[in-house]
Design an enzyme around this catalytic site. Structure first.
Site, PDB file in Angstrom:
ATOM      1  N   TYR A 112       0.862  -1.193   0.000  1.00 40.59           N
ATOM      2  CA  TYR A 112       0.000   0.000   0.000  1.00 40.59           C
ATOM      3  C   TYR A 112       0.890   1.231   0.000  1.00 40.59           C
ATOM      4  O   TYR A 112       1.880   1.300   0.746  1.00 40.59           O
ATOM      5  CB  TYR A 112      -0.890   0.004   1.252  1.00 40.59           C
ATOM      6  CG  TYR A 112      -1.679   1.278   1.437  1.00 40.59           C
ATOM      7  CD1 TYR A 112      -2.981   1.385   0.962  1.00 40.59           C
ATOM      8  CD2 TYR A 112      -1.126   2.377   2.087  1.00 40.59           C
ATOM      9  CE1 TYR A 112      -3.711   2.552   1.116  1.00 40.59           C
ATOM     10  CE2 TYR A 112      -1.843   3.559   2.248  1.00 40.59           C
ATOM     11  CZ  TYR A 112      -3.131   3.642   1.761  1.00 40.59           C
ATOM     12  OH  TYR A 112      -3.846   4.811   1.917  1.00 40.59           O
TER      13      TYR A 112
ATOM     14  N   GLU B  88      -3.731   7.674  -3.735  1.00 43.72           N
ATOM     15  CA  GLU B  88      -3.686   6.419  -2.985  1.00 43.72           C
ATOM     16  C   GLU B  88      -3.597   5.259  -3.971  1.00 43.72           C
ATOM     17  O   GLU B  88      -4.450   5.118  -4.836  1.00 43.72           O
ATOM     18  CB  GLU B  88      -4.941   6.275  -2.120  1.00 43.72           C
ATOM     19  CG  GLU B  88      -4.935   5.017  -1.265  1.00 43.72           C
ATOM     20  CD  GLU B  88      -6.234   4.859  -0.481  1.00 43.72           C
ATOM     21  OE1 GLU B  88      -6.168   4.601   0.717  1.00 43.72           O
ATOM     22  OE2 GLU B  88      -7.315   5.008  -1.101  1.00 43.72           O
TER      23      GLU B  88
END
Length: 366
Positions: free
Chosen positions: A124, A212
């Site tokens: 991530y 993101e």
């Protein structure tokens, strides 16, 4: 200077991926199609071992969604281009319902036909503006592909943060350290660091408040790829990001909401019969609450804002009176941020020209 708050910019997945590709960020090869025949041609042009077909709507949970054509799932994997055509026929023009859409779903107008890549490891990575740090912050975790909130609760030690000096920009050691924290080994570490720097340059250049990437992954062939991305934009920068804001997809909005936006009116349709015509979001919400508290149901949330002109008042009345479920109009104006005479003149003109047929209650104060 008059500042008018606007609705957030929403981009489809393929639009975000194109912006990333244009800035040198590694994404899957893909094409966009608005017909089954175009989807077939795209699948053939990709010449990929495996193809992923994704319905394009502004909602999450597409993989588990259901079409009113009977097809289950808005994301499908296949090795046969002809299957892409068959699936696209059951997607394009049909409504897809997910946990994030209205009950009847959202009509799919486009599909993304992309090269399916194997992911050997998921991480991530995000860059976001953080008020506490007075600038951009990188956030990363070697545990990707899942909700980062879950990781923060169950394994907080796997969340890594790094502040970036917005004047100096991202430095090579910072990017390499984050790549190391994400678990990239050998030559992949430098490749991941390069992608991180490109994502930061993208973040600055397009006036993003957040980029993101989840998953930020590696493939068995030794590639670092951004498999999925969510980009949030600073709406106050619209004046210098005209190309990006021109891509805003408003097709999921109610037509009346899009019409209101043309006149800088903030409108949200509700299911009641009393129209609310108010200035200021706080007063608008309080007015809706007061109506509900007294046994009524608001038909809408309409915020005029502080810099309203007579023409906007007229257009607002035009929108409200065109709604067949409106049986009364309540005007509640606080004159601290707008001249009550402007509102009064706009209402008078509207009543004279629009042949108002429903009761009108007006409260102006200040």
């Amino acid at each position: 200077v008059q500042l008018t708050p606007r609705r957030w910019l929403n981009l489809q997945e393929y639009q975000s991926k194109k912006i990333m590709a244009d800035h040198g960020v590694a994404v899957q090869r893909f094409f966009v199609a608005d017909s089954a025949n175009d989807a077939l041609e795209a699948a053939q042009r990709l010449k990929a071992k495996e193809i992923v077909l994704k319905a394009q709507i502004l909602a999450g949970g597409r993989g588990k969604g259901i079409f009113n054509s009977g097809l289950k799932g808005g994301v499908h994997l296949t090795k046969d281009p002809k299957t892409v055509e068959q699936l696209a026929k059951q997607m394009i023009g049909y409504n897809l319902s997910t946990k994030q859409t209205p009950k009847d779903g959202v009509t799919v107008k486009k599909v993304m036909v992309a090269e399916a890549l194997d992911i050997s490891r998921e991480t991530y990575f995000a860059i976001l503006m953080d008020r506490a740090c007075n600038g951009p912050v990188m956030v990363g975790s070697p545990q990707g592909g899942v909700d980062i909130e879950e990781v923060a609760v169950t394994s907080p030690e796997l969340i890594f943060k790094e502040e970036i000096d917005i004047f100096e920009g991202i430095k090579d050691p910072q990017a390499l350290q984050m790549a190391k924290n994400l678990g990239f080994q050998g030559p992949l570490r430098q490749q991941a660091a390069d992608q991180i720097k490109k994502l930061y340059n993208l973040f600055l250049k397009i006036d993003a408040t957040q980029v993101e990437v989840n998953p930020f992954g590696e493939t068995p062939e030794g590639q670092v790829v951004c498999f999925d991305a969510k980009i949030n934009f600073d709406d106050n920068a619209e004046f210098r990001q005209k190309e990006i804001f021109a891509m805003d997809d408003k097709s999921g909005n109610e037509p009346i909401e899009n019409e209101a936006a043309k006149y800088d009116l903030k409108y949200i349709g509700l299911d009641g019969n009393i129209a609310c015509f108010v200035n200021g979001a706080g007063l608008a919400m309080a007015t809706c609450d007061i109506i509900s508290l007294n046994g009524g149901k608001p038909a809408n949330f309409l915020d005029l804002g502080g810099g309203v002109k007579e023409a906007q008042v007229y257009q607002a009345f035009k929108l409200l009176t065109a709604d067949p479920k409106v049986e009364a109009i309540l005007v509640n104006i606080f004159g601290g941020i707008v001249n009550c005479a402007i509102i009064a003149n706009g209402i008078t003109k509207a009543c004279q020209e629009l042949e108002l047929k429903v009761p009108l209650v007006v409260r102006l104060e200040g």
